[in-house]
Design an enzyme around this catalytic site. Structure first.
Site: not given
Ligand code: NAP
Ligand code: F7E
Length: 340
Positions: A137, A139, A161
């Site tokens: 990520s 992050e 995280y």
């Molecule tokens: P998401 O919607 O939060 O999905 C997370 C998945 O992980 C869900 O299927 C969840 O299952 C499963 N999970 C959680 N705890 C688990 C456990 N103990 N054992 C097995 N499975 C488990 O995340 P996403 O946005 O699709 O992201 C996919 C991956 O990419 C994650 O690893 C995330 O950290 C990473 N990532 C995401 C982004 C982004 O912007 N979306 C960017 C960079 C990296 P349940 O449905 O049962 O909760």
């Molecule tokens: O926040 C600000 C918050 O929670 C984005 C995950 O998929 O992407 C995701 O992480 C920004 C932050 O995503 C609210 O402070 C303001 O600066 O949508 P977010 P994230 O933290 O960037 C990365 C790449 C991952 O890997 C993660 O799994 O938005 N913000 N107000 C808020 N964020 C949330 N959630 N809620 C608010 O009310």
């Protein structure tokens, strides 16, 4: 030629559902690891799963199978690998919410960091040969030391995280270097879609736009509006994951759009889509602030463009419109149901 088999952890999540669709379209047999839940949580993949049971002779059957396991349970991972014998594993499972990781740091690290290690160890112990994708990520860059961020930018994680993801990223590289594991780290910047979880900021905003437009909600409470993110479309990003595992050599790649926008800009576009001024509806609630914030992320996807021939197809504006339009329909239905 025998069909390829893929195992996806996190198949019930946003990316898991898009990746499952992509792999099924490429004629893979898809195994999805699901964990036990007290409520049904397969809404994102239900259409695929039901397709696989369809009796309609004209419909192409989809080859998807769900298996119970948990990233916190090493024996279940060993068993699933022996049972399913995948050619490719996509490790997408995680506790993926950054702010919530401050509330449950130990759990987050167990799933997100040690979960990756458990999978890699399961491969080593069973001796099963397959390709491995780790969902790393942006992050991990956290308090960024350079902009834009590339594959060589040092990490400075700012949350439990992000720390967990740094461990998972480096253990993936370590197993590649130590044991010759074909393992790739996809450093993905934020990617969104109508299937995004409703407590991430983009979806929280587009759900509110829909509900406000239909008189179901009066205000939207948010945290830091000045944070800037490089937001792309999840459907484009799962294609990059697959491409990484089709290369001759394993490697790590930044996947991003190369554009950054603030939360405020997202609000302007999203409310603008329905001709509303966000300032009349949005209030800041400090409870959404994070103990340590990531102010700015901007990725440089040059390596992915050159080596994977990958580039994002959906623009920022198109992404916002896609999400708002979807959530307008959802709110319309909610309003209809409410009226009876
Ligand atoms: P998401 O919607 O939060 O999905 C997370 C998945 O992980 C869900 O299927 C969840 O299952 C499963 N999970 C959680 N705890 C688990 C456990 N103990 N054992 C097995 N499975 C488990 O995340 P996403 O946005 O699709 O992201 C996919 C991956 O990419 C994650 O690893 C995330 O950290 C990473 N990532 C995401 C982004 C982004 O912007 N979306 C960017 C960079 C990296 P349940 O449905 O049962 O909760
Ligand atoms: O926040 C600000 C918050 O929670 C984005 C995950 O998929 O992407 C995701 O992480 C920004 C932050 O995503 C609210 O402070 C303001 O600066 O949508 P977010 P994230 O933290 O960037 C990365 C790449 C991952 O890997 C993660 O799994 O938005 N913000 N107000 C808020 N964020 C949330 N959630 N809620 C608010 O009310």
């Amino acid at each position: 030629m025998a069909k390829k088999r893929a195992l996806i952890t996190g198949i019930t999540g946003q990316d898991g559902s898009y990746l499952a669709e992509l792999l099924l379209a490429k004629d893979y047999t898809v195994y999805g690891l699901i964990r036990r839940s007290s409520t049904f949580n397969r809404a994102r993949i239900e259409h695929l799963y039901l397709d696989s049971m369809r009796k309609d002779a004209h419909a192409a059957p989809t080859d998807i199978k769900l298996v119970y396991g948990d990233l916190n349970d090493a024996s279940s991972l060993n068993h699933i690998i022996q049972q399913t014998k995948p050619d490719e594993i996509y490790n997408l499972g995680a506790q993926s919410h950054v702010r919530i990781s401050f509330d449950v740091p130990e759990f987050t690290c167990d799933v997100t960091a040690l979960g990756a290690l458990r999978l890699l160890e399961a491969l080593r112990e069973t001796g099963h040969q397959c390709r491995f994708y780790q969902a790393s990520s942006s992050e991990m860059y956290g308090k960024v030391v350079e902009t834009p961020q590339t594959e060589t930018t040092p990490f400075h994680p700012r949350s439990p995280y992000a720390c967990a993801k740094v461990f998972a990223h480096w253990i993936t590289i370590n197993y590649r270097e130590s044991y010759g594991q074909f393992a790739c780290g996809g450093i993905l910047f934020n990617h969104e879609s109508p299937r995004r979880g409703e407590n991430f900021v983009t979806r929280k905003i587009t759900r509110a736009v829909g509900r406000i437009s239909h008189g179901l909600q009066a205000k939207l409470y948010l945290g830091n509006l000045d944070a800037k993110r490089d937001w792309g479309f999840a459907g484009d990003y799962v294609e990059a994951m697959w491409r990484m595992l089709q290369q001759d050599e394993p490697d790590d790649y930044v996947i991003a759009t190369g554009e950054t926008h603030s939360v405020r800009e997202f609000l302007e576009y999203a409310f603008g889509r329905v001709n509303l001024d966000y300032q009349q509806y949005v209030e800041v609630d400090p409870k959404y602030y994070r103990p340590a914030e990531v102010d700015l992320l901007l990725g440089d996807p040059t390596k992915a463009k050159q080596k994977l021939d990958w580039s994002p197809q959906v623009t920022f504006k198109e992404l916002v419109e896609m999400m708002v339009d979807h959530d307008l329909k959802l709110a319309e239905k909610e309003a209809r149901d409410k009226q009876g």
